[in-house]
Scaffold this motif. Sequence first.
Motif, PDB file in Angstrom:
ATOM      1  N   LEU A  88       3.536  -4.741  -0.369  1.00 60.38           N
ATOM      2  CA  LEU A  88       2.972  -4.964  -2.165  1.00 60.38           C
ATOM      3  C   LEU A  88       3.857  -5.031  -3.205  1.00 60.38           C
ATOM      4  O   LEU A  88       4.222  -5.234  -3.867  1.00 60.38           O
ATOM      5  N   GLU A  89       4.103  -3.350  -3.065  1.00 61.53           N
ATOM      6  CA  GLU A  89       4.971  -2.274  -3.671  1.00 61.53           C
ATOM      7  C   GLU A  89       6.433  -2.936  -4.313  1.00 61.53           C
ATOM      8  O   GLU A  89       6.821  -2.188  -4.779  1.00 61.53           O
ATOM      9  N   ALA A 139       5.241   3.685  -7.877  1.00 62.84           N
ATOM     10  CA  ALA A 139       5.457   5.055  -6.983  1.00 62.84           C
ATOM     11  C   ALA A 139       3.807   5.387  -5.673  1.00 62.84           C
ATOM     12  O   ALA A 139       3.123   4.199  -5.851  1.00 62.84           O
ATOM     13  N   HIS A 140       3.953   5.847  -4.603  1.00 61.16           N
ATOM     14  CA  HIS A 140       2.809   6.024  -3.495  1.00 61.16           C
ATOM     15  C   HIS A 140       1.514   6.162  -4.065  1.00 61.16           C
ATOM     16  O   HIS A 140       0.209   5.687  -3.686  1.00 61.16           O
ATOM     17  N   GLY A 141       1.544   7.194  -5.049  1.00 54.17           N
ATOM     18  CA  GLY A 141       0.302   7.290  -6.406  1.00 54.17           C
ATOM     19  C   GLY A 141      -0.945   6.635  -5.481  1.00 54.17           C
ATOM     20  O   GLY A 141      -1.458   5.911  -5.531  1.00 54.17           O
ATOM     21  N   ASN A 157       8.657   4.381  -3.366  1.00 55.31           N
ATOM     22  CA  ASN A 157       8.063   4.707  -2.169  1.00 55.31           C
ATOM     23  C   ASN A 157       6.908   4.763  -1.527  1.00 55.31           C
ATOM     24  O   ASN A 157       6.131   3.687  -2.117  1.00 55.31           O
ATOM     25  N   ALA A 158       6.839   4.823  -0.203  1.00 56.94           N
ATOM     26  CA  ALA A 158       5.783   4.630   0.655  1.00 56.94           C
ATOM     27  C   ALA A 158       5.674   6.149   2.095  1.00 56.94           C
ATOM     28  O   ALA A 158       6.903   5.813   2.426  1.00 56.94           O
ATOM     29  N   PHE A 159       4.687   6.672   1.507  1.00 53.93           N
ATOM     30  CA  PHE A 159       4.524   7.845   2.765  1.00 53.93           C
ATOM     31  C   PHE A 159       2.995   7.671   3.357  1.00 53.93           C
ATOM     32  O   PHE A 159       2.471   7.089   3.147  1.00 53.93           O
ATOM     33  N   ASP A 178      -0.387  12.730  -5.545  1.00 53.36           N
ATOM     34  CA  ASP A 178       0.656  12.396  -6.799  1.00 53.36           C
ATOM     35  C   ASP A 178       1.510  13.167  -7.657  1.00 53.36           C
ATOM     36  O   ASP A 178       2.250  12.434  -7.850  1.00 53.36           O
ATOM     37  N   ILE A 179       0.755  14.360  -8.018  1.00 55.92           N
ATOM     38  CA  ILE A 179       1.857  15.237  -8.516  1.00 55.92           C
ATOM     39  C   ILE A 179       2.779  15.455  -7.450  1.00 55.92           C
ATOM     40  O   ILE A 179       4.658  15.793  -7.713  1.00 55.92           O
TER      41      ILE A 179
END
Length: 413
Positions: A348-349, A302-304, A397-399, A311-312
């Motif tokens: 990286l993710e 997750a972008h998290g 995911n990346a935002f 996050d949620i």
Amino acid sequence: MSLPRSRVAVTGLGTVNPLGGDVRTSWDNALAGVSTARTLNNDWKEQYGLSVDFACQVGIDPLEHLARPEAKKLDPSGQYSLIAAREAWSDAGTPEVDGDRLAVVVGTGIGGLWTTLDQWDIVRDKGARRVNPFTVPMLMANSSSAHIEIEIGARAGAHTPVSACASGAEAVALGFDMIRQGRADVVVVGGTEACVHPLPLAGFANLRALSKRVDDPEHASRPYDTDRDGFVLGEGAAILVLESEEHAKARGARVYGYVAGRGMASDAHHISAPSTEGQARAIRESVADAGVEAADVVHVNAHGTSTPLGDIGELEAVSQALNGVTDQLVVTSTKSMTGHLLGGAGALESVFSVLAAHHRVVPPTINIENLDPETPLRIAQGETAELPSGDIAVLNNAFGFGGHDVAVLFTNA
């Protein structure tokens, strides 16, 4: 008539990030749940009045990997990306490919920040004649893609997406598209950032985006915890070598996995606040593009970022995009360990996503002491999680600020 689309293999990986100066070290430390956030070893807090003086910094000296003359012509962001690119290219077996069929796409959120600000200090304090003659090539956002392109002889194109924190993932998506569209056989993709500097620290802190846990930096990045209060700034680069399946097979390349689909959307909503709708649209598009079912998606990196709002909302977007088919999912945020690499984060993710599918194991999300009761999906909380056998899909995911939404879907080899 639409032409058949080539599958796109991942054949090489490289990285420099707070968890390590190479892929193996980084992956081992990610699985071990190592926190890299530390108080900065300098006097910035006193000198500039910073309210936040901790970050996740790379643990290598670039001069141990680069010759001094070439290092002096690169901003730190360029140094990190070139080191990572050399690892990835070597890991891929230094492919023999016609330069006209070889491309580079490396994104960044900000570019050569250190060069820009250091050289301005020189102009102000010592005069224009003392400015480094390589200043412009060092500070330009496309510096990394240009240096990598020159080194490997890539003539099919060298591109630099600048989409804030989505830049690295967008580079993966664009390289994937180049191969599917027949523009290249091999594309070196990724992202880089070097912004652990007083100005971004002050700007993000005043925006109230950074964690304020100055007395406990190791536990500051805590996605999905009830007491999360912002992200921790990180730095580094990650590079992947993408290759058409035909080209990879013809040379007998080792394949980690495949880029199977990508989704890109824009929120048209707010410069810094995310939109669940835009995120869900990008995720939904990536799944459709890959031609997989929602039930095939077993893991989300997750972008998290560890922000109260983001996050949620992201996990709700995942659930919406998959039409509630989420019992099989396990989610992690590796930013809990690396901090937020901004333009390097999605790259990286992506590396971690490919390795998760390859090794069938998910790195943990660390620092969760009290899981937010509104968390709608299963989190790899504090320990690794196993992924099932058979064909699987993994989502990254990346935002980014400005409403840039990117989702990249990987499948196992």
